[in-house]
Design an enzyme around this catalytic site. Sequence first.
Site, PDB file in Angstrom:
ATOM      1  N   ASP A   6     -11.516  -4.280  -2.671  1.00  0.00           N
ATOM      2  CA  ASP A   6     -10.769  -3.261  -1.925  1.00  0.00           C
ATOM      3  C   ASP A   6     -11.658  -2.037  -1.692  1.00  0.00           C
ATOM      4  OD1 ASP A   6      -8.958  -1.282  -1.035  1.00  0.00           O
ATOM      5  OD2 ASP A   6      -7.327  -2.166  -2.190  1.00  0.00           O
ATOM      6  N   HIS A  33      -8.511  -4.837   0.740  1.00  0.00           N
ATOM      7  CA  HIS A  33      -7.211  -4.159   0.687  1.00  0.00           C
ATOM      8  C   HIS A  33      -6.114  -5.042   1.272  1.00  0.00           C
ATOM      9  CE1 HIS A  33      -4.897  -0.500   0.055  1.00  0.00           C
ATOM     10  NE2 HIS A  33      -4.402  -0.591   1.274  1.00  0.00           N
ATOM     11  N   SER A  80       0.802  -1.217   0.000  1.00  0.00           N
ATOM     12  CA  SER A  80       0.000   0.000   0.000  1.00  0.00           C
ATOM     13  C   SER A  80       0.844   1.281   0.000  1.00  0.00           C
ATOM     14  CB  SER A  80      -0.973  -0.048   1.184  1.00  0.00           C
ATOM     15  OG  SER A  80      -1.993   0.907   1.054  1.00  0.00           O
TER      16      SER A  80
END
Length: 247
Positions: free
Chosen positions: A199, A227, A85
């Site tokens: 996500d 996610h 991320s």
Amino acid sequence: MSDRPLVLLHGGGPGVDAVSNWTAVTARLQAGFRCLAPDLLGFGTRTAAGPGLRGPRAWAEARARQVLDLLDREGLERVDLVGNSAAGGAAALALLAVAPNRVGRVVVMGGAGTGPLPARVPFYDEPTKESMRAVLGRLVADETVHGALLDDLADLRLRQALRPGAEEAFRSMFTAVDEPPVDLTTITTPVLALHGERDRVSPPGVSERLVAALPHGRLEVVAGAGHWIHVDRPDEFCRLVEEFISS
């Protein structure tokens, strides 16, 4: 365990650290790689690190230098990376831009911080356990499947998010600064972008645009995952990482 080094760079949520971020897949990855998982600047044991940094690119570049320092201390000339991320993924891309010769292959997750900045900084406007639990709930596809894990993590990450300097560092990571992003078109390293189909933090289109800009990028959308792909689909996540890194 193989002696092939794999550096795991955790995500950028409030109160995160490396151990808790990767716990769902650590054992399996360690069976095939020599894993290194540092707390990135601004998080975990490095909460107070990075004074004066402002904006996502400055933090990503500082973390890239942190990883280079780690490689030098460990005597590692070349490693593979997994970057999660907006913290780990962005740091991985920054490292590819400044020292591509030190990296073999890279897996990034959830768009690697290449999407727009969040409309509001999560958690810190309401720094409670309930707020932390709500933040963590958005990271998985189905909260009811991971309820016990999310409750435990909420306690841990609340404590870490309230450490001295943590809020200041976190807010500065998401400060809008007029600076150009990393030029993805110059990155020639093979990159696999993983994105959860469900996500709720960053839509798959962010990774689609990322891969389109990379000369050697490939996208895998993981069905049923949020996610946190490595939590929702740990076996598939590890398989994809192992196959890509070893190919």
